[in-house]
Scaffold this motif. Structure first.
Motif, short mmCIF file in Angstrom:
data_model
loop_
_atom_site.label_atom_id
_atom_site.label_comp_id
_atom_site.label_asym_id
_atom_site.label_seq_id
_atom_site.Cartn_x
_atom_site.Cartn_y
_atom_site.Cartn_z
N GLN A 230 -5.91 -22.92 -60.08
CA GLN A 230 -5.90 -23.68 -58.84
C GLN A 230 -6.46 -22.86 -57.68
N GLN B 173 -9.95 -23.78 -55.47
CA GLN B 173 -9.66 -24.32 -54.15
C GLN B 173 -10.57 -23.67 -53.11
N ASN C 298 -4.93 -31.56 -51.91
CA ASN C 298 -5.02 -30.65 -53.06
C ASN C 298 -3.62 -30.31 -53.57
N PHE D 242 -7.16 -30.95 -63.36
CA PHE D 242 -6.11 -31.44 -62.46
C PHE D 242 -6.20 -32.92 -62.18
N PHE E 248 -2.43 -30.80 -57.30
CA PHE E 248 -1.99 -29.66 -58.10
C PHE E 248 -0.57 -29.87 -58.63
#
Lengths: 181, 256, 218
Positions: free
Chosen positions: A135, A139, A146, B95, A150
């Motif tokens: 992540q 990012q 976000n 994700f 996540f």
């Protein structure tokens, strides 16, 4: 043997919470440290991480409150912090020398649940590091959206892996005659 | 482009990397070789700016990469855009609710032009031959498909450096072939970790070999390494067992 | 709610252990009946998920943080008595292996979070089940607040129960007038976070539970 250790541990905890003496706390703490001196640094870091936040909040709040109302009772502050430190260190000492899973094996069902759950947790903690890194690496912009994406990902991945692993484990347990259904 | 000087890293007081020094130029394709547990993934994470060395320095494009580097938001964004990391398990990277969204995710962070985003995403979907999964939930795809989606999601923003951690580990032969073909055509600095010697020559020209005691054992041409049986034995990358040649059984060091 | 050892009097934690032990024994018999090779994977995954939720840090306005409780998925999918047992297991693992919470606070956390939390969540959810998403969020908020109230009361009575001859507190020094607002107000935010995380978790679990073996209403 595990049961004896647990009984000694329980009695020690009761003693430490019944007798309010700085000497007793220092004495017990010193003995445990000496018994396991090689691991002292590692253990004390873990203990402090465990108790620091709550103890600081209580200590500082108490000191401030009593400063304005009467006078600060340093004896009490030292006593309570020593007690918390000693009991927590005692717990980690005994856990380091006890096989908890064996100690709880009086109930087969509980033992399975505990073992499988614990293995899920450990596996997941390993995966969590990678998830966190993935992540971070993807990012570019920090945003609340976000964060939501996540979080959902962590939940979805956790269950994908956990349920698959747990099913595999229970198949293995069935194959070995541990669960019979 | 990349400079590592005496980098060491330990986890829970156990050494994971010891005194690693090397330089990597732009455009190089490096194969990071070594057995499981020698520190390949950790080295990739250090180069990817995800963990930081206990000792030594890591420099990327003449900037020292450490915790303070990432406190500068502009540097952080630039680094994350420049360096793409493909993790060993693609699951940890997926994700989003659909494959399209997954590939578009990074682009949406740098552009609001949905038409441009669509064009780029569709390009990678076609290139990787995953059109039929465009609206699928990425976590439900097979290993090879997930790997392709994860790769597309990084390559779509055209990073300068690509780090791949055992990209072939869980793939069937066909998927391996597709990934190798894709990597051939890329013109990006890549560092690919693997313990698979037979695939190694297809993945790069230069190799850095880590030993079981977490140091660099060899840094040079991949063909030179593959012809040096002594180093390969020391690094535990070849093995010996009984096997059959025609009608006879014998045993010698070899790799599959 | 990660209260370390040393702040609770044995006059409280020993009876709490006695009460919890009885409730654990009862729940364990129910567990034995419910456990099969089909339910075990889901139960252990959900229990582990509760563990993970308890590690989730919820930022509170004012700069402090609190932790989610992880009761929701267990209570809704497996029922309150299983939830109580599993949460107790999680608390045990947390206290012994991960240094969160203590062994003397274990039965208190088990009763507050595991028992009061699970049962209040379950029955509130059942009451509002017609509007399931709202039911999940409201029951989560209520269960977290009730658990926080119980814990606040137990902590807050320490200056009355655990005192020396001169009446000076020996354990936790603050009374109910301090503990209740200090614990309950931050946990409003925890309850909302808990509700959202429970919603996500249940929808994900149900994706995997295609044969719908998980339904506490059954």
């Amino acid at each position: 043997m595990q049961i004896i250790r647990l009984v000694i541990y329980a009695l020690l905890i009761i003693l430490l919470t019944t007798i309010h003496s700085k000497s007793l706390y220092l004495g017990v703490f010193s003995i445990l440290v000496l018994l396991d001196i090689r691991f002292f640094i590692k253990k004390i870091r873990f203990v402090l991480a465990s108790i620091l936040v709550f103890n600081l909040i209580v200590t500082i709040s108490y000191a401030v409150m009593t400063f304005f109302t009467s006078s600060v009772d340093w004896e009490y502050i030292v006593l309570i912090n020593l007690r918390v430190l000693t009991i927590t260190y005692t717990t980690f000492y005994f856990i380091g020398h006890t096989n908890l899973f064996e100690a709880l094996s009086f109930s087969k069902t509980l033992s399975f649940l505990l073992t499988i759950t614990y293995s899920q947790i450990i596996n997941f903690m390993k995966v969590m590091t990678d998830i966190r890194d993935a992540q971070i690496s993807r990012q570019i912009l920090r945003s609340r959206k976000n964060y939501r994406i996540f979080s959902s990902h962590i939940v979805a991945l956790f269950f994908t892996k956990s349920i698959y692993n747990a099913k595999e484990t229970s198949c293995a347990m069935r194959a070995r005659g541990v669960i019979d259904d | 482009m990349i400079e590592l000087k005496n980098v060491s890293y330990a986890y829970n007081e156990k050494p994971v990397l010891v005194d690693i020094s090397c330089s990597i130029s732009k455009g190089e394709r490096i194969v990071l070789l070594g057995v499981n547990g020698c520190g390949k993934s950790t080295l990739l994470k250090i180069i990817g700016g995800l963990i930081f060395p206990d000792k030594g320095t890591y420099t990327f494009k003449d900037r020292v990469i450490d915790r303070s580097f990432f406190k500068n938001e502009e540097y952080r964004r630039s680094f994350r855009r420049s360096v793409g990391v493909l993790f060993q398990s693609p699951d940890v990277m997926l994700f989003n609710p659909t494959v399209y969204d997954e590939i578009a995710f990074s682009l949406r962070q740098i552009s609001e032009n949905e038409l441009l985003i669509k064009e780029k995403v569709e390009h990678w979907i076609d290139l990787l031959n995953i059109k039929k999964y465009e609206r699928s939930f990425p976590l439900e795809l097979s290993g090879g498909e997930k790997q392709k989606v994860a790769l597309a999601s990084i390559l779509v923003i055209e990073p300068e450096l690509l780090l791949l951690d055992e990209p072939m580990a869980n793939l069937d032969p066909r998927s391996q072939g597709e990934i190798i073909d894709l990597l051939y055509d890329l013109n990006i600095t890549t560092i690919i970790s693997t313990h698979n010697l037979s695939l190694a020559p297809e993945l790069g020209e230069r190799t850095i070999l880590l030993s079981e005691d977490h140091r660099i054992l060899f840094d040079g041409g991949i063909n030179e390494l593959l012809n040096n049986e002594e180093i390969l034995i020391n690094a535990n990358l070849v093995h010996k067992h009984r096997h059959r040649h025609k009608e006879t059984y014998h045993s010698h060091y070899h790799r599959h | 709610m990660h209260i370390p050892d040393g702040f609770i009097s044995p006059k409280v934690y020993i009876p709490a252990y006695a009460i919890s032990a009885g409730l654990w024994a009862y729940s364990a018999t129910r567990l034995k009946k419910a456990l099969s090779s089909e339910t075990l994977p889901f139960l252990s995954a959900t229990t582990a998920f509760s563990f993970v939720l308890m590690m989730v840090v919820v930022p509170i306005p004012g700069g402090t943080t609190a932790h989610a409780l992880g009761i929701g998925p267990l209570s809704i999918l497996f029922g309150p008595s299983m939830s109580f047992l599993c949460i107790s297991l999680v608390l045990l693992l947390q206290a012994l292996f991960f240094g969160n919470g203590g062994i003397t606070t274990l039965p208190i956390n088990a009763l507050a979070i595991g028992f009061v939390g699970s049962y209040s969540l379950y029955y509130t959810y059942r009451l509002l089940i017609r509007y399931e998403k709202i039911a999940i969020v409201i029951s989560s908020i209520l269960s977290v607040l009730l658990a926080a109230v119980v814990l606040a009361i137990i902590l807050g009575i320490q200056p009355i129960i655990g005192v020396d001859e001169s009446g000076k507190p020996l354990f936790f020094p603050f009374g109910i007038s301090v503990t209740i607002p200090a614990m309950v107000i931050p946990h409003i935010f925890v309850g909302v976070a808990e509700g959202v995380l429970t919603l996500i978790a249940i929808s994900v679990i149900r994706r995997f539970d295609r044969s719908r073996i998980l339904n506490a209403n059954n």
